[in-house]
Design a protein around this motif. Sequence first.
Motif, PDB file in Angstrom:
ATOM      1  N   ALA A 208       2.211 -37.769   3.745  1.00  0.00           N
ATOM      2  CA  ALA A 208       1.922 -36.594   4.384  1.00  0.00           C
ATOM      3  C   ALA A 208       3.063 -35.372   4.524  1.00  0.00           C
ATOM      4  O   ALA A 208       2.995 -34.414   4.289  1.00  0.00           O
ATOM      5  CB  ALA A 208       1.297 -36.981   5.568  1.00  0.00           C
ATOM      6  N   SER A 209       4.115 -36.110   4.852  1.00  0.00           N
ATOM      7  CA  SER A 209       5.288 -35.093   4.950  1.00  0.00           C
ATOM      8  C   SER A 209       5.776 -34.441   3.763  1.00  0.00           C
ATOM      9  O   SER A 209       5.985 -33.363   3.691  1.00  0.00           O
ATOM     10  CB  SER A 209       6.329 -35.986   5.505  1.00  0.00           C
ATOM     11  N   ARG A 210       5.566 -35.195   2.739  1.00  0.00           N
ATOM     12  CA  ARG A 210       5.848 -34.557   1.250  1.00  0.00           C
ATOM     13  C   ARG A 210       4.972 -33.659   1.011  1.00  0.00           C
ATOM     14  O   ARG A 210       5.424 -32.548   0.415  1.00  0.00           O
ATOM     15  CB  ARG A 210       5.832 -35.667   0.155  1.00  0.00           C
ATOM     16  N   TRP A 211       3.488 -33.695   1.339  1.00  0.00           N
ATOM     17  CA  TRP A 211       2.666 -32.855   1.251  1.00  0.00           C
ATOM     18  C   TRP A 211       2.986 -31.598   2.110  1.00  0.00           C
ATOM     19  O   TRP A 211       2.782 -30.235   1.575  1.00  0.00           O
ATOM     20  CB  TRP A 211       1.366 -33.343   1.318  1.00  0.00           C
ATOM     21  N   ALA A 212       3.302 -31.847   3.417  1.00  0.00           N
ATOM     22  CA  ALA A 212       3.474 -30.759   4.101  1.00  0.00           C
ATOM     23  C   ALA A 212       4.863 -29.852   3.669  1.00  0.00           C
ATOM     24  O   ALA A 212       4.763 -28.666   3.849  1.00  0.00           O
ATOM     25  CB  ALA A 212       3.836 -31.281   5.527  1.00  0.00           C
ATOM     26  N   GLY A 213       5.689 -30.522   3.175  1.00  0.00           N
ATOM     27  CA  GLY A 213       6.829 -30.037   2.550  1.00  0.00           C
ATOM     28  C   GLY A 213       6.573 -29.098   1.413  1.00  0.00           C
ATOM     29  O   GLY A 213       7.075 -27.970   1.151  1.00  0.00           O
ATOM     30  N   MET A 214       5.590 -29.475   0.387  1.00  0.00           N
ATOM     31  CA  MET A 214       5.185 -28.776  -0.693  1.00  0.00           C
ATOM     32  C   MET A 214       4.492 -27.444  -0.151  1.00  0.00           C
ATOM     33  O   MET A 214       4.599 -26.519  -0.619  1.00  0.00           O
ATOM     34  CB  MET A 214       4.452 -29.826  -1.492  1.00  0.00           C
ATOM     35  N   THR A 215       3.421 -27.597   0.802  1.00  0.00           N
ATOM     36  CA  THR A 215       2.597 -26.651   1.355  1.00  0.00           C
ATOM     37  C   THR A 215       3.777 -25.585   1.836  1.00  0.00           C
ATOM     38  O   THR A 215       3.440 -24.345   1.786  1.00  0.00           O
ATOM     39  CB  THR A 215       1.797 -27.196   2.540  1.00  0.00           C
ATOM     40  N   LEU A 216       4.700 -25.779   2.689  1.00  0.00           N
ATOM     41  CA  LEU A 216       5.835 -24.973   3.128  1.00  0.00           C
ATOM     42  C   LEU A 216       6.376 -24.144   2.031  1.00  0.00           C
ATOM     43  O   LEU A 216       6.700 -23.043   2.142  1.00  0.00           O
ATOM     44  CB  LEU A 216       6.690 -25.721   4.038  1.00  0.00           C
ATOM     45  N   ALA A 217       6.739 -25.030   1.177  1.00  0.00           N
ATOM     46  CA  ALA A 217       7.482 -24.217  -0.223  1.00  0.00           C
ATOM     47  C   ALA A 217       6.445 -23.205  -0.945  1.00  0.00           C
ATOM     48  O   ALA A 217       7.096 -22.160  -1.293  1.00  0.00           O
ATOM     49  CB  ALA A 217       8.041 -25.465  -1.237  1.00  0.00           C
ATOM     50  N   ALA A 218       5.275 -23.684  -0.858  1.00  0.00           N
ATOM     51  CA  ALA A 218       4.198 -22.729  -1.659  1.00  0.00           C
ATOM     52  C   ALA A 218       4.165 -21.404  -0.605  1.00  0.00           C
ATOM     53  O   ALA A 218       3.873 -20.500  -1.281  1.00  0.00           O
ATOM     54  CB  ALA A 218       2.919 -23.582  -1.827  1.00  0.00           C
ATOM     55  N   ALA A 219       4.006 -21.826   0.467  1.00  0.00           N
ATOM     56  CA  ALA A 219       3.909 -20.526   1.429  1.00  0.00           C
ATOM     57  C   ALA A 219       5.214 -19.755   1.178  1.00  0.00           C
ATOM     58  O   ALA A 219       4.890 -18.296   1.341  1.00  0.00           O
ATOM     59  CB  ALA A 219       3.793 -21.159   2.887  1.00  0.00           C
ATOM     60  N   THR A 220       6.151 -20.071   1.057  1.00  0.00           N
ATOM     61  CA  THR A 220       7.537 -19.227   0.900  1.00  0.00           C
ATOM     62  C   THR A 220       7.696 -18.809  -0.630  1.00  0.00           C
ATOM     63  O   THR A 220       7.725 -17.380  -0.774  1.00  0.00           O
ATOM     64  CB  THR A 220       8.661 -19.625   1.476  1.00  0.00           C
ATOM     65  N   GLY A 221       7.631 -19.725  -1.413  1.00  0.00           N
ATOM     66  CA  GLY A 221       8.174 -19.278  -2.876  1.00  0.00           C
ATOM     67  C   GLY A 221       7.045 -18.884  -3.657  1.00  0.00           C
ATOM     68  O   GLY A 221       7.384 -18.068  -4.729  1.00  0.00           O
ATOM     69  N   VAL A 222       5.799 -19.099  -3.233  1.00  0.00           N
ATOM     70  CA  VAL A 222       4.544 -18.428  -4.287  1.00  0.00           C
ATOM     71  C   VAL A 222       3.890 -17.271  -3.303  1.00  0.00           C
ATOM     72  O   VAL A 222       3.920 -16.133  -3.601  1.00  0.00           O
ATOM     73  CB  VAL A 222       3.691 -19.658  -4.575  1.00  0.00           C
ATOM     74  N   HIS A 223       3.367 -17.928  -2.040  1.00  0.00           N
ATOM     75  CA  HIS A 223       2.634 -16.872  -1.241  1.00  0.00           C
ATOM     76  C   HIS A 223       3.220 -15.752  -0.975  1.00  0.00           C
ATOM     77  O   HIS A 223       2.909 -14.510  -1.020  1.00  0.00           O
ATOM     78  CB  HIS A 223       1.882 -17.748  -0.093  1.00  0.00           C
TER      79      HIS A 223
END
Length: 313
Positions: A80-95
């Motif tokens: 779950a922590s890895r998915w949370a990290g990926m979600t945070l990365a997507a929020a900044t680097g993509v969205h």
Amino acid sequence: MSATPQPASPPEAAVSHLSTHLRLIGMAVLWGASWPWGRVIAQAMPPLAAASCRFLLASLILLAWLHRTGRLAALRGWTASRWAGMTLAAATGVHGYATCFMMGLQHVPAGKGALVVTMNPVITMLLAAWIFRERLNRVIGLGMALAAVGAVTVITRGEPWHVLDGRVGIGELLLLGCVVCWVGYTLIGRRVMAGVDALTTTGVTAALGAAMLLLTSLAVEGAAGWTTVLHGPANAWLCLVMLAVGSTAVAYAWYFDGVRTLGAGAASGYITLVPVFGVVFSALWLGEVVDASLLIGGTMAIAGTAVMNFGRR
């Protein structure tokens, strides 16, 4: 018993490395071209709907690529922590980045935008030195100063005192938002994405970011935004497809191949060419004027980035 494989001869190795260098030049061309392509889209389509459409197309290609290479199955074992990290990365680097990119190009010429983001490595290195205690040297410091002065010259049209009197426009501020988002994505990656290969990171963050952009687009622009995209002009759709396929899927593949073959330092040096191609293509395709402040500031920013890469080696 089969014969022991022999290492590639020097001429064969040279040919292999030549193809890698050519692909890295192609990567810089595609990333440079993304600025005039983005400008065309931003003038013809709602920015959030267009950005979400771009990353939906790109994520479909990248996820199919992950499935073909056997990487997709490994996602089942993520914590779950890895998915949370990926979600945070997507929020900044993509969205975040895509939103600032498309909205900024509604107000700012593409060539100028391509030069403003030369601030990315400057701020990233400064924060990495502060947070991760990465060491800097005089050559890197010189490159940082040169790139920063050049970027400020471009942003303020050669009149840096405008930073103090609030005359920097909304477009320039949005492009600085691109810088902030990309720096955040890079630093987050250092913390939460260790042990994940670059292709998987790109594919997953593109898919998560596309979902975020879709929801944001529907909330802000509504269904009318997507109707406008679907009925957009042919040239804008061509640019959108080229952004999704060329500047995202293909360019990242070539970049990762360069990192694997030549190393991260050598491959990242080609990123210095991106603003050069961005300015050239914007002038040739869109007829944008390259004035003195853009020429002088751009030369300083690109030279500063090159000096920084040299100092890192």
